[in-house]
Design a protein around this motif. Structure first.
Motif, PDB file in Angstrom:
ATOM      1  N   ASN A  57       0.879  -1.240  -0.107  1.00 13.42           N
ATOM      2  CA  ASN A  57       0.112  -0.007   0.089  1.00 13.42           C
ATOM      3  C   ASN A  57       0.888   1.284   0.099  1.00 13.42           C
ATOM      4  N   ILE A  58       0.597   2.082  -0.779  1.00 10.66           N
ATOM      5  CA  ILE A  58       1.322   3.522  -1.068  1.00 10.66           C
ATOM      6  C   ILE A  58       0.618   4.656  -0.583  1.00 10.66           C
ATOM      7  N   TYR A  59       1.101   5.757  -0.026  1.00 13.25           N
ATOM      8  CA  TYR A  59       0.392   6.684   0.529  1.00 13.25           C
ATOM      9  C   TYR A  59       1.328   7.936  -0.013  1.00 13.25           C
ATOM     10  N   THR A  60       0.733   8.813  -0.330  1.00 12.39           N
ATOM     11  CA  THR A  60       1.559  10.092  -1.141  1.00 12.39           C
ATOM     12  C   THR A  60       0.911  11.446  -0.753  1.00 12.39           C
ATOM     13  N   ALA A  61       1.530  12.386  -0.379  1.00  8.41           N
ATOM     14  CA  ALA A  61       1.129  13.620  -0.268  1.00  8.41           C
ATOM     15  C   ALA A  61       0.869  14.443  -1.434  1.00  8.41           C
ATOM     16  N   ASP A  62      -0.284  15.008  -1.310  1.00 12.27           N
ATOM     17  CA  ASP A  62      -0.895  15.955  -2.541  1.00 12.27           C
ATOM     18  C   ASP A  62       0.506  16.601  -3.262  1.00 12.27           C
ATOM     19  N   SER A  63       1.318  17.254  -2.566  1.00 17.25           N
ATOM     20  CA  SER A  63       2.304  18.155  -3.146  1.00 17.25           C
ATOM     21  C   SER A  63       3.231  17.363  -3.927  1.00 17.25           C
ATOM     22  N   VAL A  64       3.316  16.039  -3.863  1.00 16.95           N
ATOM     23  CA  VAL A  64       4.229  15.567  -4.744  1.00 16.95           C
ATOM     24  C   VAL A  64       3.578  14.461  -5.613  1.00 16.95           C
ATOM     25  N   LYS A  65       2.606  14.229  -5.446  1.00 20.49           N
ATOM     26  CA  LYS A  65       1.678  13.530  -6.225  1.00 20.49           C
ATOM     27  C   LYS A  65       1.826  13.363  -7.749  1.00 20.49           C
ATOM     28  N   GLY A  66       1.921  12.392  -8.570  1.00 21.73           N
ATOM     29  CA  GLY A  66       2.442  12.631  -9.957  1.00 21.73           C
ATOM     30  C   GLY A  66       3.956  12.839 -10.517  1.00 21.73           C
ATOM     31  N   ARG A  67       4.487  13.297  -9.381  1.00 16.54           N
ATOM     32  CA  ARG A  67       6.109  13.608  -9.458  1.00 16.54           C
ATOM     33  C   ARG A  67       6.819  12.525  -8.725  1.00 16.54           C
ATOM     34  N   PHE A  68       6.528  12.114  -7.554  1.00 15.46           N
ATOM     35  CA  PHE A  68       7.395  11.204  -6.724  1.00 15.46           C
ATOM     36  C   PHE A  68       6.734   9.925  -6.569  1.00 15.46           C
ATOM     37  N   ALA A  69       7.721   8.789  -6.618  1.00 13.57           N
ATOM     38  CA  ALA A  69       7.346   7.532  -6.718  1.00 13.57           C
ATOM     39  C   ALA A  69       8.060   6.523  -5.541  1.00 13.57           C
ATOM     40  N   VAL A  70       7.334   5.912  -4.809  1.00 10.01           N
ATOM     41  CA  VAL A  70       8.227   5.040  -3.764  1.00 10.01           C
ATOM     42  C   VAL A  70       8.194   3.544  -4.397  1.00 10.01           C
ATOM     43  N   SER A  71       9.221   2.896  -4.060  1.00  9.66           N
ATOM     44  CA  SER A  71       9.003   1.412  -4.244  1.00  9.66           C
ATOM     45  C   SER A  71      10.028   0.633  -3.509  1.00  9.66           C
ATOM     46  N   ARG A  72       9.860  -0.561  -3.550  1.00 14.40           N
ATOM     47  CA  ARG A  72      11.000  -1.499  -2.505  1.00 14.40           C
ATOM     48  C   ARG A  72      11.378  -2.519  -3.336  1.00 14.40           C
ATOM     49  N   ASP A  73      12.781  -2.960  -2.812  1.00 16.32           N
ATOM     50  CA  ASP A  73      13.519  -3.853  -3.330  1.00 16.32           C
ATOM     51  C   ASP A  73      13.687  -5.238  -2.206  1.00 16.32           C
ATOM     52  N   TYR A  74      12.829  -6.390  -2.514  1.00 18.52           N
ATOM     53  CA  TYR A  74      13.233  -7.257  -1.605  1.00 18.52           C
ATOM     54  C   TYR A  74      14.429  -7.852  -1.334  1.00 18.52           C
ATOM     55  N   ALA A  75      14.929  -7.991  -2.476  1.00 17.28           N
ATOM     56  CA  ALA A  75      16.459  -8.489  -2.312  1.00 17.28           C
ATOM     57  C   ALA A  75      17.533  -7.665  -1.591  1.00 17.28           C
ATOM     58  N   LYS A  76      17.095  -6.150  -1.628  1.00 16.92           N
ATOM     59  CA  LYS A  76      18.098  -5.420  -1.256  1.00 16.92           C
ATOM     60  C   LYS A  76      17.773  -4.790   0.197  1.00 16.92           C
ATOM     61  N   ASN A  77      16.644  -5.011   0.593  1.00 15.04           N
ATOM     62  CA  ASN A  77      15.845  -4.630   1.903  1.00 15.04           C
ATOM     63  C   ASN A  77      16.084  -2.788   1.641  1.00 15.04           C
ATOM     64  N   THR A  78      15.808  -2.462   0.617  1.00 14.46           N
ATOM     65  CA  THR A  78      15.962  -1.026   0.317  1.00 14.46           C
ATOM     66  C   THR A  78      14.500  -0.409  -0.348  1.00 14.46           C
ATOM     67  N   VAL A  79      14.136   0.610   0.362  1.00 13.20           N
ATOM     68  CA  VAL A  79      13.162   1.586  -0.453  1.00 13.20           C
ATOM     69  C   VAL A  79      13.761   2.809  -1.150  1.00 13.20           C
TER      70      VAL A  79
END
Length: 125
Positions: A57-79
């Motif tokens: 589930n992803i939650y994003t502030a209106d101020s950055v919606k459409g410009r910023f994107a969050v993702s995760r990498d299981y293998a690297k334990n990195t967001v």
């Protein structure tokens, strides 16, 4: 106790892009929501976006919606935080944090237990 280390900040021109990384010390990060916050000089810390590791589930502030994107990498334990079409108003120290959240608390910094040291993002020509 999970440790978080951000990287990827720097100086970028308006309209440019940066990708921030938040590397966790171990896989226990998968038990948490990982959020990104930012704080500009003289301002309060501001929620940017968050991803619940389990379920995605992803939650994003209106101020950055459409410009910023969050993702995760299981293998690297990195967001990751991909930031596009940056403006001077995006200039801040960016922090990643981990906590157990619900939908009503995910945007509150108080819901996060573990914090990285922050990485500076400066948008300027």
């Amino acid at each position: 106790q999970v440790q978080l280390v951000e990287s990827g900040g720097g100086l970028v021109q308006p309209g440019g892009s940066l990708r921030l990384s938040c590397a966790a010390s171990d896989s226990t990060i998968r038990d948490y929501t990982v959020g990104w916050f930012r704080q500009a000089p003289g301002e309060e810390r501001e929620f940017v976006t968050a991803i619940r590791w389990s379920g995605g589930n992803i939650y994003t502030a209106d101020s950055v919606k459409g410009r910023f994107a969050v993702s995760r990498d299981y293998a690297k334990n990195t967001v990751y935080l991909q930031m596009n079409r940056l403006t001077p108003e995006d200039t801040a120290v960016y922090y990643c944090a981990a906590g157990r959240t619900i939908a009503s608390t995910v945007r509150s910094s108080r819901a996060y237990y573990y914090w990285g040291q922050g990485t500076q993002v400066t948008v300027s020509s």
